[in-house]
Design a protein around this motif. Structure first.
Motif, PDB file in Angstrom:
ATOM      1  N   SER A   6       5.393  -6.360  -6.104  1.00  0.00           N
ATOM      2  CA  SER A   6       4.204  -6.514  -6.676  1.00  0.00           C
ATOM      3  C   SER A   6       3.690  -7.886  -6.773  1.00  0.00           C
ATOM      4  O   SER A   6       4.209  -8.725  -7.718  1.00  0.00           O
ATOM      5  CB  SER A   6       4.101  -5.826  -8.281  1.00  0.00           C
ATOM      6  N   GLU A   7       2.849  -8.426  -5.898  1.00  0.00           N
ATOM      7  CA  GLU A   7       2.402  -9.966  -6.012  1.00  0.00           C
ATOM      8  C   GLU A   7       1.592 -10.161  -7.158  1.00  0.00           C
ATOM      9  O   GLU A   7       1.581 -11.289  -7.764  1.00  0.00           O
ATOM     10  CB  GLU A   7       1.665  -9.910  -4.715  1.00  0.00           C
ATOM     11  N   ASP A   8       0.978  -9.064  -7.649  1.00  0.00           N
ATOM     12  CA  ASP A   8       0.109  -9.432  -8.742  1.00  0.00           C
ATOM     13  C   ASP A   8       1.147  -9.592 -10.055  1.00  0.00           C
ATOM     14  O   ASP A   8       0.697 -10.357 -10.967  1.00  0.00           O
ATOM     15  CB  ASP A   8      -0.779  -7.961  -9.341  1.00  0.00           C
ATOM     16  N   HIS A  34      12.411  -8.660  -9.933  1.00  0.00           N
ATOM     17  CA  HIS A  34      11.643  -9.735 -10.167  1.00  0.00           C
ATOM     18  C   HIS A  34      12.043 -10.923 -11.034  1.00  0.00           C
ATOM     19  O   HIS A  34      12.481 -10.334 -11.954  1.00  0.00           O
ATOM     20  CB  HIS A  34      10.221  -9.507 -10.559  1.00  0.00           C
ATOM     21  N   ARG A  94      10.208 -15.203  -8.242  1.00  0.00           N
ATOM     22  CA  ARG A  94      10.451 -14.925  -6.758  1.00  0.00           C
ATOM     23  C   ARG A  94      11.037 -13.249  -6.990  1.00  0.00           C
ATOM     24  O   ARG A  94      11.211 -12.720  -7.931  1.00  0.00           O
ATOM     25  CB  ARG A  94      11.635 -15.753  -6.379  1.00  0.00           C
ATOM     26  N   THR A  95      11.424 -12.699  -6.028  1.00  0.00           N
ATOM     27  CA  THR A  95      11.935 -11.411  -5.906  1.00  0.00           C
ATOM     28  C   THR A  95      13.039 -11.306  -4.976  1.00  0.00           C
ATOM     29  O   THR A  95      13.278 -12.095  -4.138  1.00  0.00           O
ATOM     30  CB  THR A  95      10.684 -10.512  -5.276  1.00  0.00           C
ATOM     31  N   ASP A 124       4.026 -11.023  -9.781  1.00  0.00           N
ATOM     32  CA  ASP A 124       4.519 -12.374  -9.880  1.00  0.00           C
ATOM     33  C   ASP A 124       3.177 -13.178 -10.144  1.00  0.00           C
ATOM     34  O   ASP A 124       3.855 -14.369 -10.806  1.00  0.00           O
ATOM     35  CB  ASP A 124       4.948 -12.610  -8.117  1.00  0.00           C
ATOM     36  N   THR A 125       2.271 -12.967  -9.925  1.00  0.00           N
ATOM     37  CA  THR A 125       1.186 -13.949 -10.422  1.00  0.00           C
ATOM     38  C   THR A 125       1.145 -13.924 -11.936  1.00  0.00           C
ATOM     39  O   THR A 125       0.835 -15.076 -12.567  1.00  0.00           O
ATOM     40  CB  THR A 125      -0.315 -13.530  -9.648  1.00  0.00           C
TER      41      THR A 125
END
Length: 231
Positions: A194-196, A225, A210-211, A198-199
Motif C-alpha cells: 500500500s503506497e497510501d 511495512h 519502506r516495505t 507508506d505515505t
C-alpha cells in the motif's frame, strides 16, 4: 494473513465462540489450523514466513547497540510472531496483546499450544488480554517499546472490524509513534502493498519508511511495512 497454497480438504470446526467483537472460530483443515473471525479468514498454520518476517525485520531495523529491546506484538494469531521473538535472545521484554480470550485459550490449553508452548513459558513473555487499538491510544503509564509488530488485520485497508481502522488513521499512527522509544521501529503486516499507507506513515512523522515482501503461492505478496521514530 492470507491463505497459502494448501491442498483442499473440508474444514472441521474445533471450537466456535461468541465474544465482544463477534464470532471467532478455530478450524482444522487436514494438518492446518485456521482462525476465522466473523466469517473472515485471518490466518493459518500452513506457512508463517511473513509473520516471522514481521519480527525479524523489526529487530534488524533497530540499532545494533541497543540492549534488551522491548517488543510489543499486536495480535497473538496462530503464534508464529511470538514464537519467532522468543527464539531470538536479543529481545528483552516480549509483550503480546490479544483481544480475543478464545485465541489466548487455544494457545494455553488448546491445539495452538504446539506453536507457542515454549514462547509462552519464556520468562520474557507477557500476554495481555486487551484491545490493541485502545491500548495504543491509552497506554499504561510509562509504557514504551523499542518495536511495535502489529498484525491484527489483513492490512491497513482490510480490517477485521471497523473500529480497527482507527489504528491506521493519523491519530492512531501518532499514538504508535509516541509509544516507541526514540529510534524505535513500527512494523505492520499486510496482505498487500500500500503506497497510501507508506505515505500515511511519512505524514505521521516516521522516517525510513519502506516495505519488505514475501511471495505467496498465488496473488500479490504479503508485505511488512517498516517505519522508524526519529532518534
Amino acid at each position: 494473513m492470507t491463505a497459502h497454497d494448501v491442498r483442499y480438504e473440508p474444514p472441521v470446526t474445533v471450537e466456535r465462540r461468541d465474544g465482544p467483537h463477534g464470532e471467532v472460530v478455530l478450524r482444522r483443515r487436514g494438518a492446518v489450523l485456521e482462525i476465522i473471525a466473523n466469517g473472515c479468514f485471518l490466518m493459518d498454520t500452513s506457512d508463517g514466513r511473513s509473520e516471522r518476517l514481521l519480527v525479524d525485520a523489526a529487530l534488524a531495523a533497530l540499532p545494533a547497540g541497543r540492549r534488551d529491546p522491548a517488543v510489543l506484538i499486536g495480535g497473538l494469531g496462530v503464534g508464529f510472531s511470538l514464537a519467532r521473538a522468543a527464539e531470538q535472545p536479543r529481545w528483552g521484554r516480549i509483550t503480546v496483546v490479544e483481544r480475543e480470550r478464545a485465541v489466548i485459550d487455544w494457545h494455553r490449553t488448546g491445539p495452538l499450544a504446539a506453536v507457542s508452548r515454549a514462547a509462552l513459558a519464556d520468562p520474557r513473555t507477557e500476554v495481555v488480554h486487551a484491545d490493541l487499538v485502545a491500548l495504543v491510544r491509552t497506554p499504561p503509564p510509562g509504557a514504551v517499546f523499542d518495536a511495535l509488530c502489529l498484525d491484527i488485520d489483513n492490512g491497513p485497508g482490510w480490517t477485521v472490524t471497523e473500529d480497527n481502522g482507527g489504528l491506521y488513521s493519523p491519530a492512531g499512527l501518532a499514538a504508535c509513534r509516541e509509544l516507541l522509544a526514540p529510534g524505535g521501529v513500527l512494523a505492520v503486516w499486510s496482505a498487500r502493498p500500500s503506497e497510501d499507507f507508506d505515505t500515511a506513515l511519512r505524514n505521521a512523522g516516521f522516517e525510513g519508511v519502506r516495505t519488505e515482501e514475501i511471495a505467496v503461492a498465488r496473488g500479490v505478496p504479503d508485505v511488512v511495512h517498516l517505519a522508524l521514530r526519529a532518534a
